[in-house]
Structure formats: structure tokens, C-alpha cells
Design a protein around this motif. Structure first.
Motif, PDB file in Angstrom:
ATOM      1  N   ALA A 165      46.024  70.523  46.611  1.00 35.34           N
ATOM      2  CA  ALA A 165      44.846  70.921  47.382  1.00 35.34           C
ATOM      3  C   ALA A 165      43.657  71.171  46.460  1.00 35.34           C
ATOM      4  N   LEU A 195      42.352  67.774  45.288  1.00 40.17           N
ATOM      5  CA  LEU A 195      41.623  67.068  46.340  1.00 40.17           C
ATOM      6  C   LEU A 195      40.220  67.645  46.509  1.00 40.17           C
ATOM      7  N   SER A 196      40.106  68.961  46.450  1.00 42.31           N
ATOM      8  CA  SER A 196      38.780  69.572  46.581  1.00 42.31           C
ATOM      9  C   SER A 196      37.903  69.220  45.380  1.00 42.31           C
ATOM     10  N   SER A 247      39.246  63.784  53.794  1.00 41.16           N
ATOM     11  CA  SER A 247      39.256  64.879  54.766  1.00 41.16           C
ATOM     12  C   SER A 247      40.533  64.853  55.599  1.00 41.16           C
ATOM     13  N   LEU A 268      43.214  66.291  53.250  1.00 45.87           N
ATOM     14  CA  LEU A 268      42.999  67.731  53.064  1.00 45.87           C
ATOM     15  C   LEU A 268      43.356  68.495  54.336  1.00 45.87           C
ATOM     16  N   GLN A 291      45.692  79.659  50.463  1.00 43.28           N
ATOM     17  CA  GLN A 291      44.718  78.565  50.370  1.00 43.28           C
ATOM     18  C   GLN A 291      43.493  79.057  49.608  1.00 43.28           C
ATOM     19  N   CYS A 309      41.686  76.576  47.635  1.00 42.69           N
ATOM     20  CA  CYS A 309      41.128  75.352  47.049  1.00 42.69           C
ATOM     21  C   CYS A 309      39.644  75.187  47.357  1.00 42.69           C
TER      22      CYS A 309
END
Length: 688
Positions: free
Chosen positions: A499, A502-503, A523, A526, A540, A542
Motif C-alpha cells: 500500500a 502504491l501511494s 486506484s 489501491l 492504514q 499509506c
């Protein structure tokens, strides 16, 4: 995520060679003809010239000209297809090859309408005849007495390769062409070419690409696959890998065999699935990022060497080197070649480029087929009616507001055989690892993120194969995250790391909102990842609140509905987690205001429905969420919007949206009624 249709890998377009280059370049620049009618008229007229050489050059010029979209209507008006078609059977083999090359480019650049028009103008008749003649020619061509490859056979193979590419392009765009493929027995012809994979891998790859297209959702053709035909595919799929091109061939054939699963005996299904995923595992194991780096470094070094060579030649007079125009005066001195541009020294194809393109094409194909393997067919209308009417419970808190999870396409499923093969060959881990290392970790990859393969012209634009594979990997990642247990994905630490990557990947693109395909892919991935993490109570961290709002504000203005659906869903997932934490009131108010605006103003009912679902998730529970809902006047806004939403579904829904989308919208409408009732109790309690 619904079924993802396999998309073809864009090939290098046919490029004329030899003496035809000047005329072809003139055609490309729109200066080939001096007549008022432009270059198209002159080139088409030369197709009837008695000289084979002139006809060949005219075909080569058209091969370049058709890559300019503005000239396509003019070519259609002048009946270019009917004029080029007979040249597929021209007495000159060179003319046949260039005519097929022109038609290949026309079918690749023109799209669906042009391909349909080509079928309507009966291009399939000479094309099928050419394929038959090439097959017969290859059967009769042998080895020369000296053991050297017959030049005639080589030429026939080149013609067959161009013809198969025309066939592939047309069949991909026209169901009528696929029907003709079935009726004319083209399967037997192209399988004969595929069987030559050990001596001509390029031709075999073209056939495999064509077969992967025509075998998709084509029961009539599947029924004609004999044991001998399956044997040809099996031989190609099990052949040893001596290059990346052979790896691409095996991958394409594996994709074709997956399309044939319905005609394979049940007892062999598990074995076939294992064989297919074993190949895909080998493909994904290769680090394409490093391959691209090596190719770029090799190209850079080659350019450096060539530049240094030119500088030596340019300054060569100091070392006793001279130019050609001085040779007549001093004949005894050493002659050197004329100065030239670096681009003139680059070979039209080089090993590193071919190997890299083949690898990326193989990985793209593998990722696409894996997604298709994980997706079921669309459920019937009856099944959707049952889904839409099955939840009639009046208890709001017992009702799963995310029951459909905003999925607007067909649901995912995974058979035991596929699940076992995916996990035994570590496919999820390799896709996850690709998501981490291939695109974000190596600074050299970041430095060449916008790198374009300069030697691959395609429809007047450069081919960004790495970008395409990146998007396919993200789609595949989203599918696997939605399907598999957390342990198969590496556990909580792996998901958190992924995560974060990906961010980072998302915000490393300064203009990410401009690339709709990339934004939709990342998106989607994610969204699936955050949903899994939320369901497993994994922390979470990220995205910061500021990054989250930046993503959503950029995404909600995208013309791509999928992007807008994803960003509001991400906002809902993250908001539902924040609602259970202390000190998040202001962030929840921002999220609520944003989602309300999307729900009431987005032109798409699908996006509006997703925004409502996200609101239900965020404000369903938690003290901070209750306080925020009152302060942003959530109840009054939703009560005012409720009849508007119902009216839009009634007026727009049936004609504009599919049955499965209407199922989701019906559930949202029902949940909206319940949520309004729930919010009324919340507001009374807080204001009393």
C-alpha cells in the motif's frame, strides 16, 4: 472487477525498405504527389503499373501513408482496399509482401470501422487465397543443395507473416471476419505456420496472437479443434525457451489454450491449468525493470560509441583522415566513409530491443489471462433479480451496506484448480513483488519513467510498453487482492508495504490525473488493497489526509467513470476507518462534504451511487462520525436528494445502465432509505 478482455500487443508497423524509402517518406510527409489530388491518388494509380518495381514502391508508400488518420477517408473514397486486394496475389512476391504490409497498417491504424469496411469490400477472399498459396509454397520449398535456406521460402514466410497480421487485425475488429475464418478453414492454414516455430519464431508469434483472438468466445471454432491441432499447440507451449521471443510465443499459446478450456476433457483441466500458470510464473519471474534498464544502458552506450566515432571522423583531418570529396586530389590516402547522422547508424532492429519488447508483451499477456482466469462469466438476469430482492431485512445495522462492494461488473470467482495453481506457483507473490520493485524501487527506472522505445513506430505515436505492463500488473494485483486470503499475499506486513509503494508510485507522477488508464489501474488496486486491509483491521497509513483529498479531487474530475468510482470508494474505506478513531472530526467533515457533492452533482448514477455507499460506510458508526454528520447537515441533504435519486434511476436507469449496475443502484436506493431513518435517530439523540 469484471472480465477483462485480452487486448493485443501493438506491433511495429510494416516499414518499406530499399529504394522505396524515398517515396514512402514523401508519402509520410504528404508530399509524394504533385497532383491536386495529393499523394493518395498517385500511389493508388501506380498500383496498376505494368512494372512490378513501381507497384512495390506504390504499396510501400501506401504503407506509410495509411498511418496518417486524416488520409483514411480519402483512401476509402478511392476504394484503396479493392485496389490493394488483388495485389495480394500479384505474380511478384515482393509486391505481395508490400501489399500485405500496406493492408496490415491500414487495418491496424483504421480501427473497427476500417476493418469492417475491409471485410465488406471482400478483402478476406484474396487474403484467404494468399494464406493457402503461402502454405502450399512452404510445403514445396525445401533446402538448396548446399544446405542453405531457400530464399524463396524465406520470402514466402515474410509474406505469410504480413498476411497473418492482416487476418489478426481484421478478426479482432470484425465478427464477420471471424465467421469467415471459421468457414474457410483458416485454422488449419495458420496452424501449419505455427508448426514452424522452431525455424521462424516471428511467424509463429503472429499466428499465436491471431489464434488467441479468434478462439475467444468462438464455440464454432473450438468444436473444430482436432487432437492433431491441439498437438501443435501443445508442442509450441512445451518447447524450450531459447530467447524472450520464444517465451512470448509460449505465453500466447498458453493464452489460446485457456480459451480452449471448454473442449478440453475435465480430467485434464487441472493439468492444463497447471501448465498454463507454470509458464506465466516463469514469465513474471523475469525482472522486466532490469531488462529495460539493461536495454537502455546498451542503447546509451551504443549511441555514445557512434557519437565518438563521428567526432573522430569529423576531426579526422588532423590525424590524416580526409573526406571523400578530397580523394580525387590525393588518391593514395586512406578513404573513409562520409559523415552521417547517428540515427543512420542504428540498426532497424537490435537484439536488446527485440528481447525487451518480447518480454514486456509476454508479461502483459500473462497478466491479462490471469485476470480472465479469475473472473466468471456475467450472471444471468434471473440471478441478478434474486440478488436485488434477497435482502429485505428492516434492521439497518444488520444490513451490509457494502454487500455489493460497489462492484459494477461481474463478480469474481476462483475454482479450486486455479486457486491451487496460483498459490503453488507463487503467482500472487510475484505480482505483489512486481508492484513493489519493478516500478518504484530502482531509481534508474524512475529516471526513465517517460522512456519511449524510439525504434517502434505505431499509429504515428511511440509505444509505451512498460506503461501498459504496469497498468496490467495493477489490474491483476487488484483481482488477486480481491480473491485471495491475506496469507497468500504475504500477510499484513506485505500488504502494508505494498500500500505504501502504491501511494508512492501514484504521487511520484506529477500529472497523474492526466493519464486515465494509469489512474484507473492504480486506484482500482489501491481500493481493493485498502478494502482487504480494513476488513482484517490492518493499520492504514499509506495516505495522509491531504494526499487522500488530493487524489480524490483529481480523480473525481476524470472523464473516466471507473476512476471516479474508485476514488470515492477509497474515500469511503479510509473514512470508515477514521470514524472509529478519536480526533478525526475535521477530516470526517471534509470527507462528508466531498462525498455529498459527488453524490448530488456527478452526472453518472454509478458514481453517485458509489458516493452514497461511501457515505453509508463513513457515517454508519462512531462518535466522531455522528458529530461530523450533524455539523455538515448530512440528514437534510440526503432527505432532499432521496426523491431526486429515485427519479433518476427510474428515468435513466433502464435505458442507460446494465442489469448488474441496476442491481447495485437498487441496493443503494434501498440502503439510502434505511440510512436516512438511521440518521434521524442519531440527530434526535445528539440534539435532545
Amino acid at each position: 472487477m469484471g472480465k477483462s478482455r485480452t487486448k493485443r500487443f501493438k506491433r511495429p508497423q510494416f516499414s518499406p525498405t530499399g529504394e522505396c524509402q524515398v517515396e514512402a517518406a514523401a508519402a509520410e510527409n504528404g508530399t509524394g504527389g504533385e497532383e491536386d489530388d495529393g499523394p493518395a491518388a498517385e500511389l493508388l494509380e501506380k498500383l496498376q503499373h505494368p512494372s512490378a518495381e513501381v507497384r512495390e514502391c506504390a504499396c510501400a508508400g501506401l504503407a506509410r501513408l495509411v498511418q496518417q488518420r486524416p488520409v483514411l477517408p480519402d483512401l476509402a473514397r478511392r476504394d484503396a482496399v479493392r485496389r490493394l486486394g488483388p495485389l495480394l496475389l500479384d505474380p511478384s512476391l515482393a509486391v505481395r509482401e508490400t501489399a500485405a504490409g500496406a493492408l496490415r497498417n491500414l487495418s491496424a491504424c483504421g480501427g473497427f470501422e476500417v476493418c469492417d469496411d475491409m471485410v465488406a469490400k471482400d478483402i478476406m477472399t484474396p487474403l484467404v487465397a494468399l494464406l493457402k498459396e503461402c502454405g502450399a509454397g512452404l510445403d514445396s520449398s525445401g533446402m538448396s543443395p548446399q544446405g542453405k535456406k531457400d530464399q524463396n521460402r524465406s520470402c514466402i514466410e515474410n509474406i505469410a507473416n504480413e498476411a497473418v497480421n492482416v487476418l489478426w487485425n481484421i478478426c479482432e475488429c470484425s465478427s464477420r471476419a471471424v465467421s469467415i475464418f471459421n468457414k474457410e478453414g483458416c485454422l488449419e492454414m495458420v496452424l501449419k505456420y505455427l508448426s514452424r516455430f522452431s525455424t521462424n519464431v516471428d511467424l509463429a508469434i503472429s499466428v499465436a496472437q491471431c489464434l488467441q483472438t479468434v478462439t475467444e468466445e468462438n464455440p464454432e471454432l473450438l468444436a473444430s479443434f482436432s487432437p492433431a491441432a491441439l498437438g501443435v499447440l501443445e508442442s509450441a507451449m512445451l518447447s524450450p525457451v531459447s530467447s524472450m521471443e520464444h517465451l512470448l510465443l509460449k505465453t500466447l499459446v498458453a493464452g489460446t489454450i485457456w480459451n480452449l478450456k471448454d473442449v478440453i476433457p475435465c480430467k485434464s483441466q487441472a493439468e492444463i491449468i497447471n501448465a498454463i500458470l507454470k509458464i506465466f510464473s516463469e514469465v513474471l519471474e523475469v525482472d522486466s525493470g532490469q531488462t529495460v534498464i539493461q536495454m537502455k544502458e546498451a542503447e546509451t552506450q551504443r549511441l555514445k560509441t557512434l557519437t565518438e566515432t563521428e567526432e573522430i571522423i569529423e576531426n579526422g583531418n588532423d590525424d590524416g583522415l580526409i573526406e571523400d570529396d578530397e580523394m580525387e586530389e590525393i588518391p593514395h590516402k586512406r578513404k573513409v566513409r562520409r559523415k552521417t547522422f547517428v540515427s543512420d547508424l542504428l540498426p532497424p532492429t537490435d537484439k536488446e530491443l527485440r528481447e525487451t519488447v518480447a518480454l514486456l508483451a509476454a508479461q502483459q499477456t500473462a497478466l491479462e489471462v490471469i485476470v480472465n482466469m479469475c473472473c466468471s462469466e456475467d450472471p444471468s438476469d434471473d440471478e441478478w433479480e434474486e440478488l436485488s430482492s434477497s435482502d429485505e431485512s428492516d434492521t439497518f445495522m444488520e444490513n451490509s451496506l457494502s454487500e455489493c462492494d460497489g462492484q459494477l461488473l461481474s463478480p469474481l470467482c476462483l475454482s479450486h484448480e486455479i486457486h491451487t495453481a496460483l498459490t503453488s506457483y507463487l503467482i500472487p507473490k510475484k505480482v505483489v513483488d512486481d508492484g513493489r520493485k519493478q516500478f518504484t524501487c530502482d531509481p534508474r527506472l524512475t529516471a526513465i519513467d517517460s522512456f519511449v522505445f524510439t525504434d517502434i513506430p505505431s499509429q504515428n505515436q511511440k509505444l509505451r510498453v512498460m506503461h501498459t505492463v504496469q497498468c496490467r500488473a495493477l489490474v491483476c494485483l487488484q483481482t488477486l487482492v480481491s480473491l485471495l486470503d491475506m496469507d497468500h499475499l504475504g500477510g499484513a506486513p506485505a500488504l502494508q508495504t505494498l500500500a505504501q509503494h502504491l501511494s508512492q508510485l501514484l504521487f511520484s507522477q506529477p500529472d497523474f490525473a492526466k493519464h486515465a488508464d494509469f489512474l484507473e489501474a492504480i486506484s482500482s488496486a489501491l481500493r481493493a488493497l485498502l478494502q482487504t486491509m480494513a476488513s482484517k483491521n490492518i493499520s492504514q497509513q499509506c495516505l495522509t489526509p491531504d494526499q487522500l483529498m488530493t487524489l480524490c479531487k483529481a480523480g473525481v474530475h476524470s472523464s473516466n467513470v471507473g476512476v471516479r468510482v474508485n476514488v470515492v470508494s477509497i474515500l469511503g474505506i479510509t473514512g470508515s476507518v477514521l470514524a472509529k478513531e478519536d480526533g478525526t472530526l475535521e477530516t470526517l467533515k471534509d470527507i462528508g462534504c466531498f462525498l455529498l457533492e459527488v453524490a448530488t452533482k456527478d452526472p453518472s448514477l454509478i458514481v453517485a451511487g458509489e458516493a452514497l455507499d461511501a457515505l453509508f460506510d463513513v457515517f454508519a458508526d462512531g462518535k466522531e462520525a455522528e458529530r461530523a454528520s450533524v455539523q455538515i447537515k448530512l440528514l437534510s441533504t440526503l432527505k432532499e436528494f432521496q426523491p431526486v435519486f429515485k427519479m433518476k434511476i427510474r428515468k435513466e436507469g433502464r435505458g442507460k445502465y446494465s442489469t448488474d449496475q441496476l442491481c447495485v443502484l437498487d441496493n443503494v436506493k434501498m440502503n439510502l432509505r434505511r440510512f436516512v431513518a438511521y440518521q434521524e435517530t442519531v440527530e434526535k439523540r445528539l440534539t435532545s
